[in-house]
Design a protein around this motif. Structure first.
Motif, short mmCIF file in Angstrom:
data_model
loop_
_atom_site.label_atom_id
_atom_site.label_comp_id
_atom_site.label_asym_id
_atom_site.label_seq_id
_atom_site.Cartn_x
_atom_site.Cartn_y
_atom_site.Cartn_z
N UNK A 77 37.51 107.36 8.51
CA UNK A 77 37.25 106.98 7.08
C UNK A 77 38.13 107.34 6.12
N UNK A 78 38.28 106.27 5.07
CA UNK A 78 37.40 105.19 4.87
C UNK A 78 37.66 103.93 5.46
N UNK A 79 39.29 103.63 5.77
CA UNK A 79 39.99 102.46 6.00
C UNK A 79 39.50 101.74 7.27
N UNK A 80 38.88 102.72 8.48
CA UNK A 80 38.48 102.08 9.47
C UNK A 80 39.47 101.72 10.46
N UNK A 81 40.86 102.09 10.17
CA UNK A 81 41.92 101.56 10.99
C UNK A 81 42.83 102.57 12.03
N UNK A 82 42.27 103.77 11.95
CA UNK A 82 42.89 104.78 12.66
C UNK A 82 42.97 104.50 14.21
N UNK A 83 43.98 104.89 14.95
CA UNK A 83 43.94 104.57 16.35
C UNK A 83 42.58 105.11 16.93
#
Ligand SMILES: O=C[C@H](O)COP(=O)(O)O
Length: 257
Positions: A77-83
């Motif tokens: 959260x919030x970008x939705x781009x973690x590994x």
């Protein structure tokens, strides 16, 4: 205020995920949130807080007699781009801290770039961790997906991968919950035949804002479908209007009624 609106305001409180997801949230603000969650006309469904406040929220609710109120938290959260590994570690920690519900952001940017596999794999792996211990709500960020075909694909993929709820938005982008997105999501839920719920979230401030979604859900899935297991409203600022319409004064002392 009609009798119907009074009933509606009551019902919406029981379907509310009372949210505080601010960068400057503090222990005091989360304690205040937990106090506000236990309204004089009944508890909300859940509080939704950042992971570092999960244990505090659980302790506070329990101490106040709010055992029925779930603690929800957010991951990826919030970008939705973690590994993926990082999201799984966030999820494990949240569960260990006592989270009852995990609101994970779907990797919507990957889908926008043509990669649907990443979202499917992430939801499946998070569901394996949540299993029967916690509800998994998948935030599609529909305002960023924008294209109805992508909203449909993300909804169906999340449902197939094991989501317990599909949620519109983080509340952190320009376009949050919309009736158009919710309609697509509800149609996907209905056609899937799976026991999955809808959580409109982001920008809901008044009973009239919420009414739109309740009416859509009733029209598509029927009135008997509406329950905290199937419909939640994610909102930081809706409770005040609901209580106001029920004649409940705002708490004078922090969050205490
Ligand atoms: O998950 C819920 C949203 O973050 C809340 O957004 P809001 O502050 O616009 O109500």
């Amino acid at each position: 205020m009609t009798e119907l609106d009074t009933t509606l305001a009551h019902n919406l409180i029981a379907l509310l995920d009372l949210t505080s997801l601010n960068d400057d949230d503090s222990d005091a603000r989360i304690i205040d949130l937990c106090q506000r969650a236990l309204t004089p006309v009944g508890p909300v469904a859940a509080v939704c807080v950042y992971p570092r406040f999960v244990a505090l929220a659980r302790r506070t609710l329990d101490a106040l007699g709010g055992q029925t109120v779930a603690v929800a938290t957010v991951t990826n959260f919030p970008a939705g781009n973690a590994a993926l590994d990082e999201v799984l570690e966030q999820t494990r920690q949240a569960l260990a801290d006592g989270a009852d519900e995990i609101d994970v952001v779907y990797p919507y940017r990957a889908l926008l770039a043509g990669d649907a596999d990443r979202g499917f794999a992430l939801v499946r792996a998070c569901k394996a961790l949540c299993a029967d211990r916690a509800l998994l709500k998948v935030i599609l960020e529909t305002g960023e997906l924008a294209d109805p075909a992508l909203i449909r694909q993300a909804s169906l993929d999340a449902i197939e991968a094991g989501a317990d709820f599909i949620k519109t938005s983080t509340g952190k982008v320009a376009v949050n919950a919309t009736a158009e997105a919710a309609r697509i999501m509800l149609e996907c839920i209905a056609s899937s035949g799976v026991n999955v719920g809808l959580k409109p979230a982001g920008g809901l401030k008044t009973l009239d804002d919420a009414r739109v979604y309740l009416e859509l859900a009733e029209a598509i899935n029927g009135g008997q479908w509406i329950s905290p297991r199937h419909l939640r409203f994610g909102a930081s600022s809706l409770l005040g209007d609901l209580l106001n319409r029920l004649g409940v004064p705002a708490p004078a002392d922090g969050g205490r009624y």
